[in-house]
Design a protein around this motif. Structure first.
Motif, short mmCIF file in Angstrom:
data_model
loop_
_atom_site.label_atom_id
_atom_site.label_comp_id
_atom_site.label_asym_id
_atom_site.label_seq_id
_atom_site.Cartn_x
_atom_site.Cartn_y
_atom_site.Cartn_z
N GLU A 149 33.02 28.45 31.82
CA GLU A 149 32.43 29.72 31.43
C GLU A 149 31.34 30.15 32.39
O GLU A 149 31.28 31.29 32.82
N TRP A 205 32.85 30.96 35.93
CA TRP A 205 33.51 32.26 35.91
C TRP A 205 32.49 33.41 35.87
O TRP A 205 32.61 34.39 36.59
N PRO A 226 42.07 32.92 32.66
CA PRO A 226 42.00 34.37 32.89
C PRO A 226 41.67 34.66 34.35
O PRO A 226 40.69 34.14 34.88
N ARG A 234 35.91 38.78 25.60
CA ARG A 234 37.24 38.21 25.39
C ARG A 234 37.46 37.00 26.29
O ARG A 234 37.94 35.96 25.85
N ILE A 235 37.06 37.10 27.55
CA ILE A 235 37.27 36.00 28.49
C ILE A 235 36.36 34.81 28.17
O ILE A 235 36.81 33.66 28.16
N TYR A 294 37.68 33.05 25.17
CA TYR A 294 38.87 32.28 25.54
C TYR A 294 38.46 30.98 26.23
O TYR A 294 38.99 29.91 25.91
#
Length: 148
Positions: free
Chosen positions: A40, A43, A85, A99-100, A103
């Motif tokens: 997380e 990203w 993603p 959302r990402i 996920y």
């Protein structure tokens, strides 16, 4: 036949070589540190590095480096069935960001361990190549030896 660990070393070389003269050289050391903190955070760093001028966000050399590294990382894992993603988005798209991150936080633990191991190894390779393309400092011993 030589061992090829997902061709990580070649991918790392290509990423570093492409970005080494774009002003983002030191980012790879931050990538390696962030890789240890989770998918997380790794990203999300690409979004943090955008430059905000007034109400408009502009990609920077650093944000592009992180984003391309993430894209290549996703490509590496895809043949192993680990889907992350990989869509590009704007730092103002709060719904997509939520959302990402949701996920990634709910990502399968076994796949997460494999993904993090690969990401850390990719970053280690990138650190190695970054050191090779780093400009020589004039204040080190090798400069003195050349002058002798």
């Amino acid at each position: 036949m030589a061992f090829e660990a997902y061709k990580l070393d070649k991918i790392a070389h290509d990423l570093v070589f492409e970005h080494c003269d774009k002003g983002a050289h030191s980012q790879v050391y931050k990538m390696r540190t962030t890789a240890s903190l989770g998918l997380e955070r790794f990203w999300g760093e690409q979004l943090r590095l955008y430059d905000k001028r007034k109400d408009i966000y502009y990609p920077t050399a650093a944000s592009n480096y992180w984003a391309e590294t993430w894209q290549r990382f996703c490509e590496i894992l895809s043949p192993a069935g680990i889907e992350l993603p990989s869509e590009k988005l704007e730092p103002t798209d709060k719904d997509a960001i939520k959302r990402i991150t949701d996920y990634l936080w709910a990502f399968d633990q076994k796949q997460r361990k494999v993904a993090l191991a690969v990401l850390i190894q990719l970053c280690d390779c990138m650190v190695w190549w970054s050191q090779r393309y780093k400009p020589l400092k004039l204040d080190n011993d090798s400069q003195e030896k050349k002058d002798d």
